[in-house]
Scaffold this motif. Sequence first.
Motif, PDB file in Angstrom:
ATOM      1  N   TYR A  63       0.665  -1.217   0.020  1.00 35.79           N
ATOM      2  CA  TYR A  63       0.023  -0.017   0.168  1.00 35.79           C
ATOM      3  C   TYR A  63       0.917   1.353  -0.007  1.00 35.79           C
ATOM      4  O   TYR A  63       0.747   2.136  -0.635  1.00 35.79           O
ATOM      5  CB  TYR A  63      -0.831  -0.084   0.999  1.00 35.79           C
TER       6      TYR A  63
ATOM      7  N   ALA B 187       1.201   3.972  -2.926  1.00 38.48           N
ATOM      8  CA  ALA B 187       1.349   5.298  -2.840  1.00 38.48           C
ATOM      9  C   ALA B 187       2.126   5.991  -3.280  1.00 38.48           C
ATOM     10  O   ALA B 187       2.111   7.269  -3.770  1.00 38.48           O
ATOM     11  CB  ALA B 187       0.986   5.478  -1.183  1.00 38.48           C
TER      12      ALA B 187
ATOM     13  N   ALA C 104       1.406   9.999  -3.912  1.00 44.07           N
ATOM     14  CA  ALA C 104       0.652  10.511  -2.777  1.00 44.07           C
ATOM     15  C   ALA C 104       1.421  11.398  -1.913  1.00 44.07           C
ATOM     16  O   ALA C 104       2.465  10.809  -1.462  1.00 44.07           O
ATOM     17  CB  ALA C 104      -0.127   9.326  -2.247  1.00 44.07           C
TER      18      ALA C 104
ATOM     19  N   ALA D  27      -2.113  12.479   2.225  1.00 42.77           N
ATOM     20  CA  ALA D  27      -2.799  11.651   1.407  1.00 42.77           C
ATOM     21  C   ALA D  27      -2.747  10.252   1.960  1.00 42.77           C
ATOM     22  O   ALA D  27      -3.724   9.452   1.883  1.00 42.77           O
ATOM     23  CB  ALA D  27      -2.656  11.784  -0.164  1.00 42.77           C
TER      24      ALA D  27
ATOM     25  N   ARG E 276      -4.714   9.831   4.949  1.00 40.20           N
ATOM     26  CA  ARG E 276      -6.016  10.044   4.772  1.00 40.20           C
ATOM     27  C   ARG E 276      -6.654   8.844   3.980  1.00 40.20           C
ATOM     28  O   ARG E 276      -7.819   8.238   4.338  1.00 40.20           O
ATOM     29  CB  ARG E 276      -6.429  11.396   3.974  1.00 40.20           C
ATOM     30  N   TYR E 277      -5.990   8.362   3.070  1.00 37.20           N
ATOM     31  CA  TYR E 277      -6.720   7.366   2.129  1.00 37.20           C
ATOM     32  C   TYR E 277      -6.188   5.847   2.564  1.00 37.20           C
ATOM     33  O   TYR E 277      -6.633   4.762   1.895  1.00 37.20           O
ATOM     34  CB  TYR E 277      -6.500   7.654   0.686  1.00 37.20           C
ATOM     35  N   ILE E 278      -5.195   5.813   3.139  1.00 36.68           N
ATOM     36  CA  ILE E 278      -4.676   4.394   3.436  1.00 36.68           C
ATOM     37  C   ILE E 278      -4.636   4.135   5.117  1.00 36.68           C
ATOM     38  O   ILE E 278      -5.382   3.332   5.298  1.00 36.68           O
ATOM     39  CB  ILE E 278      -2.923   4.415   3.070  1.00 36.68           C
TER      40      ILE E 278
ATOM     41  N   PRO F  38      -8.466   4.713   6.830  1.00 35.08           N
ATOM     42  CA  PRO F  38      -9.639   3.909   6.599  1.00 35.08           C
ATOM     43  C   PRO F  38      -8.969   2.309   7.239  1.00 35.08           C
ATOM     44  O   PRO F  38      -9.900   1.684   7.792  1.00 35.08           O
ATOM     45  CB  PRO F  38      -9.408   3.657   5.090  1.00 35.08           C
ATOM     46  N   LYS F  39      -7.661   2.226   7.005  1.00 37.63           N
ATOM     47  CA  LYS F  39      -7.074   0.812   7.620  1.00 37.63           C
ATOM     48  C   LYS F  39      -7.358   0.699   9.093  1.00 37.63           C
ATOM     49  O   LYS F  39      -7.118  -0.382   9.723  1.00 37.63           O
ATOM     50  CB  LYS F  39      -5.669   0.313   7.290  1.00 37.63           C
TER      51      LYS F  39
ATOM     52  N   GLY G 207     -21.460   1.927   8.216  1.00 39.85           N
ATOM     53  CA  GLY G 207     -20.549   2.697   7.216  1.00 39.85           C
ATOM     54  C   GLY G 207     -19.412   1.499   6.629  1.00 39.85           C
ATOM     55  O   GLY G 207     -19.154   1.724   5.349  1.00 39.85           O
ATOM     56  N   GLU G 208     -19.114   0.563   7.290  1.00 35.82           N
ATOM     57  CA  GLU G 208     -18.327  -0.541   7.014  1.00 35.82           C
ATOM     58  C   GLU G 208     -19.069  -1.294   5.722  1.00 35.82           C
ATOM     59  O   GLU G 208     -18.195  -1.731   4.755  1.00 35.82           O
ATOM     60  CB  GLU G 208     -18.037  -1.463   8.232  1.00 35.82           C
ATOM     61  N   ASP G 209     -20.300  -1.481   5.693  1.00 37.88           N
ATOM     62  CA  ASP G 209     -20.787  -2.239   4.529  1.00 37.88           C
ATOM     63  C   ASP G 209     -21.159  -1.473   3.501  1.00 37.88           C
ATOM     64  O   ASP G 209     -21.146  -2.265   2.198  1.00 37.88           O
ATOM     65  CB  ASP G 209     -22.344  -2.851   5.358  1.00 37.88           C
ATOM     66  N   GLU G 210     -21.250  -0.267   3.426  1.00 37.31           N
ATOM     67  CA  GLU G 210     -21.615   0.404   2.163  1.00 37.31           C
ATOM     68  C   GLU G 210     -20.547   0.349   1.153  1.00 37.31           C
ATOM     69  O   GLU G 210     -19.573   0.041   1.419  1.00 37.31           O
ATOM     70  CB  GLU G 210     -21.670   1.964   2.526  1.00 37.31           C
TER      71      GLU G 210
END
Lengths: 287, 357
Positions: free
Chosen positions: A182, A186, A191, A195, A198-200, A203-204, A284-287
């Motif tokens: 990951y 990036a 990135a 970033a 924020r994006y890796i 979320p993890k 939120g996890e399932d969406e």
Amino acid sequence: MNKTWNNKAWFMVLPVLLLVAFNAVIPLMTVVNYSVQETFGNNLFFFEGVKWFREVLHSDRFHDSLLRQFFFTGTILAIEIPLGVIIALAMPRQGFWVPVCLVLMALPLLVPWNVVGAMWNIFALPDIGLMGYSINALGIDFNFTRQPASAWFTVIIMDVWHWTSLVVLLAYAGLRSIPDAYYQAARIDSASRWAVFRYIQLPKMKRVLTIAVLLRFMDSFMIYTEPFVLTGGGPGNTTTILSIDLVKAALGEFNLGIAAAMSIIYFLMTLLVCWVFYSAMMRGEDE
Amino acid sequence: MARIEFDRIRHAYMADPKTEADYALKELSMTWEDGGAYALLGPSGCGKTTLLNIISGLLHPSGGSIRFDGKDVTTLSTEARNIAQVFQFPVIYDTMTVRENLAFPLKNRGVARDEISRRVDETLRIIDLEEKADRRARRLTADEKQKISLGRGLVRSDVNAILFDEPLTVIDPHMKWQLRSKLKELHQRFAFTMIYVTHDQTEALTFADKVVVMYEGEVVQTGTPDELFRKPKHTFVGYFIGSPGMNVLPCKVSGKTASIGGNKVRLPVGAPKDAKSLEVGIRPEFITLTGGRTGIPVSINRVEDIGRFRIVHADLAGKEIAATLPEGSEIPAEPRAVFDPANVNLYADSWLVEAKG
């Protein structure tokens, strides 16, 4: 397959049943019992219905301690969660310093609550405590036994000291589980550091942070020993949070009915907030 | 796209490498031609990923230099090299949609907004994910995620090369084939320089113009699939490519004749003088079993039927060999192995002895 029906098997469940009864159901039911009755001593009780609940819900005292409780919980969450994440990000990913950092981080968690309270009480004393004395030496008037602001400052910094480590350890575990690919991807995508976070990383870490927020919310909502030993709810009632107020009502004033009604409202609130928070995160996890 | 040149590149993971064995990648000079499709083939731990990471700049080599179109990029960071890489496990940005994933590398490079949307739309079309463009990337299947990884490379029109690190590992078998043909199609259409790491020979052979075989940190052979099959430069290539692998039989050599347990085999070349060990290599496809009088007597151990042909495992002077037997042919009662003289190779110290001139 033939099933053998033997009702004696129910005896096997008995130990668990007894255990749960004695450590959860019976105490809880006792509280429920108290919350709907009035007594004048001599073990004589009269049924009062929802009188205590109405009284508690309309009392300014309860509103004030509830407000203080939310202030306390909100403040420590707002400090501990970001601070924990920042420390976890700054911790080394490999090498000699990893175990050193982990042990240092785990240390505050090993100190018993009442010791933490006593420690900070002495540490913050304006005449002999290192922190209290130093702050006064800087020219700031600091006395947590007399000034509400100083008392709040000490209570919050004590909790931050004691519990940020928990957030750090959880966040660190979350960070460690991110595969190197990951970070490499990036870099290939150019990135920025922000970033990547924020994006890796964020979320993890979401799952572990959910757990961290839940744990810290519940713990801070139920916290008693540390602030009790440190300020005892004072000066005046300025740091009297729910649990301290509850003990005052139950054991100080012997208002069993009021205290029991408070307990139940308190319990339902914790349950509700945790449930709402958890299901919101998981959806939120399932969406 | 660019031509990539390696000039005496080597790499060791330890700080102070002393012996040859300390290097994860032994000294290597080679050129990856612009627009070439290369497969990097070798067993796990042979240095394939190290080599790939040196190209992408995730790793800086201990020695040597690397050039893109003649420009030295050895010290440049990954960001500055403009390389795309697809990893073994699909790397996607979980919280973003497919479209946002593809736009991410462009946004980071400060490309103008309408340019981004034009290129993202084009890339979505190329990787067949137009219908799922606004879905969250996390919900897609593994092969779709891998396509997104690839798409994040394709969306930058100016990448120097696209690197693949065993990209089909987690893909279902039936999707593997589809994804592989998609890659091949894209390569033919856009002619990007492509380096594809794998340990699966079928993948490498169907896919690449040139196969680079690595073994213990060393490139042992670079060639077309046909070259690797007919003239393996190292006994390892012989074993590794082909199913079953090449038969390698220890021998003694005098002049242009090898002697395997007393049986004579004609060789195309003579042995070098200083060789410590000599072996004859012959592929199972080039051994015929006959009931005649010529050839080396063998005794059959077992026969495997794999459909189009059968594989005979037989004992030849104490060594097990494999030979293929075309469908429908009988196994002779007193079998003898005849080697096709055009496809007998001689190996000295594991390396192919090549005819001079």
